[in-house]
Design a protein around this motif. Sequence first.
Motif, PDB file in Angstrom:
ATOM      1  N   GLN A  44       2.858  17.531 -12.245  1.00 51.98           N
ATOM      2  CA  GLN A  44       2.810  19.040 -11.633  1.00 51.98           C
ATOM      3  C   GLN A  44       3.920  19.885 -12.209  1.00 51.98           C
ATOM      4  N   ALA A  45       4.995  19.311 -11.660  1.00 51.22           N
ATOM      5  CA  ALA A  45       6.373  20.005 -11.892  1.00 51.22           C
ATOM      6  C   ALA A  45       6.586  20.435 -13.535  1.00 51.22           C
TER       7      ALA A  45
ATOM      8  N   TYR B 230       0.737  -1.132   0.067  1.00 53.96           N
ATOM      9  CA  TYR B 230      -0.063  -0.099  -0.017  1.00 53.96           C
ATOM     10  C   TYR B 230       0.984   1.292   0.080  1.00 53.96           C
ATOM     11  N   MET B 231       1.961   1.065   0.787  1.00 57.43           N
ATOM     12  CA  MET B 231       2.734   2.428   0.806  1.00 57.43           C
ATOM     13  C   MET B 231       3.726   2.644  -0.236  1.00 57.43           C
ATOM     14  N   LEU B 232       4.090   1.407  -0.965  1.00 55.81           N
ATOM     15  CA  LEU B 232       4.633   1.462  -2.346  1.00 55.81           C
ATOM     16  C   LEU B 232       3.802   2.230  -3.280  1.00 55.81           C
ATOM     17  N   PHE B 233       2.501   1.774  -3.402  1.00 58.52           N
ATOM     18  CA  PHE B 233       1.839   2.034  -4.258  1.00 58.52           C
ATOM     19  C   PHE B 233       1.551   3.608  -4.114  1.00 58.52           C
ATOM     20  N   MET B 234       1.442   4.224  -2.811  1.00 59.23           N
ATOM     21  CA  MET B 234       1.104   5.579  -2.662  1.00 59.23           C
ATOM     22  C   MET B 234       2.472   6.514  -3.114  1.00 59.23           C
ATOM     23  N   ILE B 235       3.567   5.848  -2.940  1.00 58.25           N
ATOM     24  CA  ILE B 235       4.687   6.496  -3.219  1.00 58.25           C
ATOM     25  C   ILE B 235       4.793   6.753  -4.721  1.00 58.25           C
ATOM     26  N   ALA B 236       4.585   5.727  -5.239  1.00 57.18           N
ATOM     27  CA  ALA B 236       4.820   5.724  -6.953  1.00 57.18           C
ATOM     28  C   ALA B 236       3.711   6.690  -7.438  1.00 57.18           C
ATOM     29  N   GLU B 237       2.475   6.690  -7.045  1.00 62.86           N
ATOM     30  CA  GLU B 237       1.436   7.616  -7.377  1.00 62.86           C
ATOM     31  C   GLU B 237       1.675   8.927  -7.150  1.00 62.86           C
ATOM     32  N   LEU B 238       2.321   9.367  -5.912  1.00 65.87           N
ATOM     33  CA  LEU B 238       2.517  10.410  -5.418  1.00 65.87           C
ATOM     34  C   LEU B 238       3.613  11.039  -6.259  1.00 65.87           C
ATOM     35  N   SER B 239       4.726  10.105  -6.704  1.00 66.62           N
ATOM     36  CA  SER B 239       6.018  10.592  -7.286  1.00 66.62           C
ATOM     37  C   SER B 239       5.349  11.084  -8.859  1.00 66.62           C
ATOM     38  N   VAL B 240       4.579  10.117  -9.555  1.00 66.77           N
ATOM     39  CA  VAL B 240       3.988  10.526 -10.832  1.00 66.77           C
ATOM     40  C   VAL B 240       3.389  11.632 -11.070  1.00 66.77           C
ATOM     41  N   TYR B 241       2.460  11.909  -9.870  1.00 66.91           N
ATOM     42  CA  TYR B 241       1.658  13.148  -9.846  1.00 66.91           C
ATOM     43  C   TYR B 241       2.493  14.306  -9.545  1.00 66.91           C
ATOM     44  N   MET B 242       3.539  14.289  -8.836  1.00 63.71           N
ATOM     45  CA  MET B 242       4.425  15.477  -8.550  1.00 63.71           C
ATOM     46  C   MET B 242       5.315  15.850  -9.938  1.00 63.71           C
ATOM     47  N   THR B 243       5.542  14.963 -10.625  1.00 64.74           N
ATOM     48  CA  THR B 243       6.428  15.043 -11.661  1.00 64.74           C
ATOM     49  C   THR B 243       5.560  15.688 -12.892  1.00 64.74           C
TER      50      THR B 243
ATOM     51  N   ARG C 162       6.582  24.117 -15.339  1.00 57.96           N
ATOM     52  CA  ARG C 162       7.751  24.458 -16.026  1.00 57.96           C
ATOM     53  C   ARG C 162       7.450  24.673 -17.454  1.00 57.96           C
ATOM     54  N   GLY C 163       6.201  23.938 -18.078  1.00 54.49           N
ATOM     55  CA  GLY C 163       5.770  24.277 -19.674  1.00 54.49           C
ATOM     56  C   GLY C 163       5.053  25.587 -19.543  1.00 54.49           C
ATOM     57  N   LEU C 164       4.214  25.781 -18.401  1.00 53.87           N
ATOM     58  CA  LEU C 164       3.402  27.049 -18.417  1.00 53.87           C
ATOM     59  C   LEU C 164       4.511  28.389 -18.336  1.00 53.87           C
ATOM     60  N   ASN C 165       5.433  28.198 -17.350  1.00 56.25           N
ATOM     61  CA  ASN C 165       6.370  29.274 -17.161  1.00 56.25           C
ATOM     62  C   ASN C 165       7.063  29.736 -18.451  1.00 56.25           C
ATOM     63  N   MET C 166       7.588  28.503 -19.278  1.00 61.53           N
ATOM     64  CA  MET C 166       8.138  28.910 -20.360  1.00 61.53           C
ATOM     65  C   MET C 166       7.375  29.444 -21.289  1.00 61.53           C
ATOM     66  N   ALA C 167       6.266  29.108 -21.628  1.00 63.80           N
ATOM     67  CA  ALA C 167       5.052  29.573 -22.513  1.00 63.80           C
ATOM     68  C   ALA C 167       4.828  31.130 -22.065  1.00 63.80           C
ATOM     69  N   VAL C 168       4.529  31.348 -20.682  1.00 65.35           N
ATOM     70  CA  VAL C 168       4.062  32.610 -20.265  1.00 65.35           C
ATOM     71  C   VAL C 168       5.210  33.763 -20.781  1.00 65.35           C
ATOM     72  N   ARG C 169       6.411  33.268 -20.593  1.00 58.83           N
ATOM     73  CA  ARG C 169       7.568  34.036 -20.645  1.00 58.83           C
ATOM     74  C   ARG C 169       7.666  34.521 -22.246  1.00 58.83           C
TER      75      ARG C 169
ATOM     76  N   GLY D  71       7.331  22.640 -23.265  1.00 53.30           N
ATOM     77  CA  GLY D  71       7.946  22.939 -22.431  1.00 53.30           C
ATOM     78  C   GLY D  71       7.806  21.735 -21.369  1.00 53.30           C
ATOM     79  N   ALA D  72       6.702  21.216 -21.340  1.00 54.25           N
ATOM     80  CA  ALA D  72       6.356  19.975 -20.538  1.00 54.25           C
ATOM     81  C   ALA D  72       6.584  18.696 -21.147  1.00 54.25           C
ATOM     82  N   PHE D  73       7.639  18.582 -21.581  1.00 47.22           N
ATOM     83  CA  PHE D  73       8.110  17.451 -22.606  1.00 47.22           C
ATOM     84  C   PHE D  73       7.473  15.953 -22.491  1.00 47.22           C
ATOM     85  N   LEU D  74       7.377  15.422 -21.212  1.00 45.77           N
ATOM     86  CA  LEU D  74       7.271  14.316 -20.625  1.00 45.77           C
ATOM     87  C   LEU D  74       5.847  13.978 -20.589  1.00 45.77           C
ATOM     88  N   LEU D  75       4.814  14.731 -20.705  1.00 38.81           N
ATOM     89  CA  LEU D  75       3.449  14.619 -20.376  1.00 38.81           C
ATOM     90  C   LEU D  75       2.812  14.031 -21.779  1.00 38.81           C
ATOM     91  N   THR D  76       2.361  12.939 -21.639  1.00 35.95           N
ATOM     92  CA  THR D  76       1.753  12.245 -22.788  1.00 35.95           C
ATOM     93  C   THR D  76       0.376  12.876 -22.990  1.00 35.95           C
TER      94      THR D  76
END
Length: 189
Positions: A48-49, A33-46, A53-60, A94-99
């Motif tokens: 988001q980041a 359960y804890m490993l699944f939560m860590i994996a999901e949180l990691s993907v979510y935070m990636t 990044r993509g939004l900041n580059m486009a806004v610039r 700018g958000a190059f890894l988002l599918t």
Amino acid sequence: MGTTFTTQWQRFVGDERGAVTAEFVVLFMPLCYMLFMIAELSVYMTRQALLERGLNMAVRDLRLGALEVPGLAEGAEPTEAQSAAAFRARICEGAFLLTECNDRLRIEVTPFETFTEFGESGFICPNTFDPDLSPMDLYTPVSRQQLTLVKACLVSSPIFPGVGLGAQMDWIEGSGYANVSRTAFISEP
């Protein structure tokens, strides 16, 4: 003469074979359960980041007036739809890894007169997994020295939807969860 029940019970209670298996059974599910939560949180935070990044580059680019609209004749003014498409493409670049970023991203570019107006516009992330529905952008062209609020919403599907963090997230009906990013700027003169 056969063994009695009491003798068999004492032998069973005193036998230590398989003791590690009991500990494993008790600890395995919470650990998974804890490993699944860590994996999901990691993907979510990636996600988001990368969206930030993509939004900041486009806004610039938008703030400096350097946003390129492909296929536009020299000296011609882009339409709102062309500007929104170019802005969306720049965010996704700018958000190059988002599918499937272009299909799942919704943007809103809104000019404001004062900072107190920022909270007034409702921003809804659409159900972008519906093939008949395309995310509608609210794009208002930016004029010089105009206070502008930019919001971007990317709808993503969780890795483990029914377990851990994936089960706790706020879902958009029929879609997934939303990564939302906001920024404000004043365009250069």
